[in-house]
Motif scaffolding. Structure first.
Motif, PDB file in Angstrom:
ATOM      1  N   ILE A  49       0.637  -0.729  -0.107  1.00 15.41           N
ATOM      2  CA  ILE A  49      -0.194   0.409   0.148  1.00 15.41           C
ATOM      3  C   ILE A  49       0.749   1.141  -0.331  1.00 15.41           C
ATOM      4  CG2 ILE A  49      -1.067   1.021   0.781  1.00 15.41           C
ATOM      5  CD1 ILE A  49      -2.711  -1.661   2.597  1.00 15.41           C
ATOM      6  N   ILE A  50       2.182   1.719   0.776  1.00 19.87           N
ATOM      7  CA  ILE A  50       2.615   1.806   0.761  1.00 19.87           C
ATOM      8  C   ILE A  50       3.572   2.673  -0.695  1.00 19.87           C
ATOM      9  CG2 ILE A  50       5.143   3.255   1.112  1.00 19.87           C
ATOM     10  CD1 ILE A  50       4.135   1.818   4.550  1.00 19.87           C
ATOM     11  N   LEU A  51       3.719   1.574  -1.517  1.00 18.90           N
ATOM     12  CA  LEU A  51       4.663   1.240  -2.866  1.00 18.90           C
ATOM     13  C   LEU A  51       3.345   1.749  -3.747  1.00 18.90           C
ATOM     14  CD1 LEU A  51       6.520  -1.766  -2.940  1.00 18.90           C
ATOM     15  CD2 LEU A  51       7.420   0.598  -2.668  1.00 18.90           C
ATOM     16  N   GLU A  52       2.328   2.098  -3.628  1.00 20.98           N
ATOM     17  CA  GLU A  52       1.277   2.760  -4.045  1.00 20.98           C
ATOM     18  C   GLU A  52       0.779   3.715  -4.177  1.00 20.98           C
ATOM     19  OE1 GLU A  52      -2.096  -1.562  -4.912  1.00 20.98           O
ATOM     20  OE2 GLU A  52      -1.751  -0.823  -2.853  1.00 20.98           O
ATOM     21  N   GLN A  53       1.682   4.478  -2.660  1.00 17.22           N
ATOM     22  CA  GLN A  53       1.395   6.002  -2.868  1.00 17.22           C
ATOM     23  C   GLN A  53       1.146   7.148  -4.452  1.00 17.22           C
ATOM     24  OE1 GLN A  53       3.828   7.008   0.586  1.00 17.22           O
ATOM     25  NE2 GLN A  53       2.251   5.856   1.860  1.00 17.22           N
ATOM     26  N   VAL A 130      -1.724   6.730  11.741  1.00 16.98           N
ATOM     27  CA  VAL A 130      -0.779   7.723  11.160  1.00 16.98           C
ATOM     28  C   VAL A 130       0.229   8.513  11.957  1.00 16.98           C
ATOM     29  CG1 VAL A 130      -3.008   8.215   9.581  1.00 16.98           C
ATOM     30  CG2 VAL A 130      -2.335   8.276  12.079  1.00 16.98           C
ATOM     31  N   SER A 131       0.937   8.021  13.256  1.00 17.70           N
ATOM     32  CA  SER A 131       1.963   8.412  14.211  1.00 17.70           C
ATOM     33  C   SER A 131       3.236   7.563  12.991  1.00 17.70           C
ATOM     34  CB  SER A 131       1.732   8.014  15.652  1.00 17.70           C
ATOM     35  OG  SER A 131       2.267   6.586  15.390  1.00 17.70           O
ATOM     36  N   GLY A 136      -0.335   8.036   5.671  1.00 16.47           N
ATOM     37  CA  GLY A 136      -1.696   8.708   5.749  1.00 16.47           C
ATOM     38  C   GLY A 136      -2.457   8.631   5.590  1.00 16.47           C
ATOM     39  N   ASN A 137      -3.592   9.073   5.754  1.00 17.09           N
ATOM     40  CA  ASN A 137      -5.209   8.710   5.524  1.00 17.09           C
ATOM     41  C   ASN A 137      -5.309   7.575   4.237  1.00 17.09           C
ATOM     42  OD1 ASN A 137      -6.487   9.624   8.157  1.00 17.09           O
ATOM     43  ND2 ASN A 137      -6.138  12.057   7.574  1.00 17.09           N
ATOM     44  N   TRP A 138      -4.913   8.031   3.326  1.00 17.25           N
ATOM     45  CA  TRP A 138      -5.246   6.973   2.154  1.00 17.25           C
ATOM     46  C   TRP A 138      -4.820   5.735   2.624  1.00 17.25           C
ATOM     47  CZ3 TRP A 138      -2.120   4.227  -1.260  1.00 17.25           C
ATOM     48  CH2 TRP A 138      -3.024   3.534  -2.369  1.00 17.25           C
ATOM     49  N   THR A 139      -3.108   5.497   2.945  1.00 16.94           N
ATOM     50  CA  THR A 139      -3.505   4.261   3.462  1.00 16.94           C
ATOM     51  C   THR A 139      -3.827   3.537   4.385  1.00 16.94           C
ATOM     52  OG1 THR A 139      -0.422   5.191   3.183  1.00 16.94           O
ATOM     53  CG2 THR A 139      -0.903   3.630   3.969  1.00 16.94           C
ATOM     54  N   VAL A 140      -3.916   4.362   5.572  1.00 20.43           N
ATOM     55  CA  VAL A 140      -5.327   3.654   6.713  1.00 20.43           C
ATOM     56  C   VAL A 140      -5.948   3.103   6.129  1.00 20.43           C
ATOM     57  CG1 VAL A 140      -5.599   4.054   8.755  1.00 20.43           C
ATOM     58  CG2 VAL A 140      -3.407   4.857   8.304  1.00 20.43           C
ATOM     59  N   ASP A 141      -6.488   4.425   5.184  1.00 26.37           N
ATOM     60  CA  ASP A 141      -8.185   3.646   4.282  1.00 26.37           C
ATOM     61  C   ASP A 141      -7.975   2.645   3.471  1.00 26.37           C
ATOM     62  OD1 ASP A 141      -9.646   6.054   5.054  1.00 26.37           O
ATOM     63  OD2 ASP A 141      -9.468   7.041   3.669  1.00 26.37           O
ATOM     64  N   PRO A 155     -12.591   6.414   1.123  1.00 26.48           N
ATOM     65  CA  PRO A 155     -10.847   6.535   1.202  1.00 26.48           C
ATOM     66  C   PRO A 155     -11.437   8.363   0.011  1.00 26.48           C
ATOM     67  CG  PRO A 155     -11.700   5.495  -0.343  1.00 26.48           C
ATOM     68  CD  PRO A 155     -12.869   5.165  -0.087  1.00 26.48           C
ATOM     69  N   VAL A 156     -11.328   9.186   0.847  1.00 22.79           N
ATOM     70  CA  VAL A 156     -11.739  10.612   0.045  1.00 22.79           C
ATOM     71  C   VAL A 156     -11.171  10.644  -1.012  1.00 22.79           C
ATOM     72  CG1 VAL A 156     -11.417  12.115   1.682  1.00 22.79           C
ATOM     73  CG2 VAL A 156     -12.747  12.696   0.053  1.00 22.79           C
ATOM     74  N   GLY A 157      -9.382   9.985  -0.488  1.00 19.33           N
ATOM     75  CA  GLY A 157      -8.162  10.851  -0.807  1.00 19.33           C
ATOM     76  C   GLY A 157      -7.978   9.663  -2.209  1.00 19.33           C
TER      77      GLY A 157
END
Length: 208
Positions: A49-53, A130-131, A136-141, A155-157
């Motif tokens: 998911i981090i790589l997908e940012q 998120v800490s 961020g919020n997209w990754t958490v979503d 996921p509004v982002g």
């Protein structure tokens, strides 16, 4: 009681959404049910998911596969022994190297416990993740939706979900995030599954 979707109730939830929203109903009628997208609750899934940012899904998958080739199994310990050069050869930017290492260290130190997230409310999972640097919020979503299968996330982002929302509903391109969040409340408590219908439409409908 956590609000989750499962293979057993997924189509029932889709049908419930179709009953209250004619636009989502027409997505199902035209393109069928969406896939039940899911991933295991693992370090590798969060790295993915981090790589997908902010890149294409294909680019992220290519980097993940390169990383897997390099270490065989993507675990915190295996990733932390890689040099910057080895990570770069797996298509990781300097920023993403930092984020992946930070996550690996947080898991190894016990700061983050992925198994414990299974029973935690959404907002507590979000607060812990998120800490961490780079999450961020997209990754958490995406983690809550794909991995923990929480049923009520919008996921509004996410650009694909937002663009599909505007097209399906015939909304103005200038519709704000706040307006979209307000409109998505009509899909509670199943905003995740509504979003999967939007993604399904985005991937299936002819591009304008």
């Amino acid at each position: 009681m956590l609000n989750k979707f499962t293979p057993d109730n997924f189509h029932t939830i889709c049908d419930a959404l179709a009953n209250i929203d004619t636009d989502l109903s027409s997505v199902i009628q035209t393109y069928g049910y969406p896939p039940l997208w899911s991933r295991p609750n693992s370090f590798e899934s969060l790295v993915h998911i981090i790589l997908e940012q902010q890149v294409s899904l294909a680019s992220a998958l290519s980097a993940l596969n390169k990383l897997r080739e390099r270490v065989q199994e993507i675990t915190p310990a295996n990733v932390l022994v890689l040099t910057d050069e080895e990570m770069r050869s797996c298509y990781l930017s300097r920023q993403k190297m930092t984020y992946v290492r930070y996550l690996a260290e947080a898991i190894l130190s016990g700061q983050i416990d992925l198994d414990a997230f299974e029973q935690m409310p959404d907002d507590e999972v979000r607060a812990q993740l998120v800490s961490l640097k780079g999450i961020g919020n997209w990754t958490v979503d995406v983690y809550l939706m794909f991995v923990l299968k929480r049923a009520d996330i919008f996921p509004v982002g996410d650009l694909a979900a937002v663009n599909a929302f505007k097209r399906v509903k015939g909304l103005e391109p200038a519709t704000t995030r706040e307006e979209l969040v307000a409109l998505a409340k009509a899909w509670q408590p199943y905003r995740t599954v509504a979003t999967m219908l939007l993604w399904h439409y985005y991937l299936s409908a002819p591009k304008k």
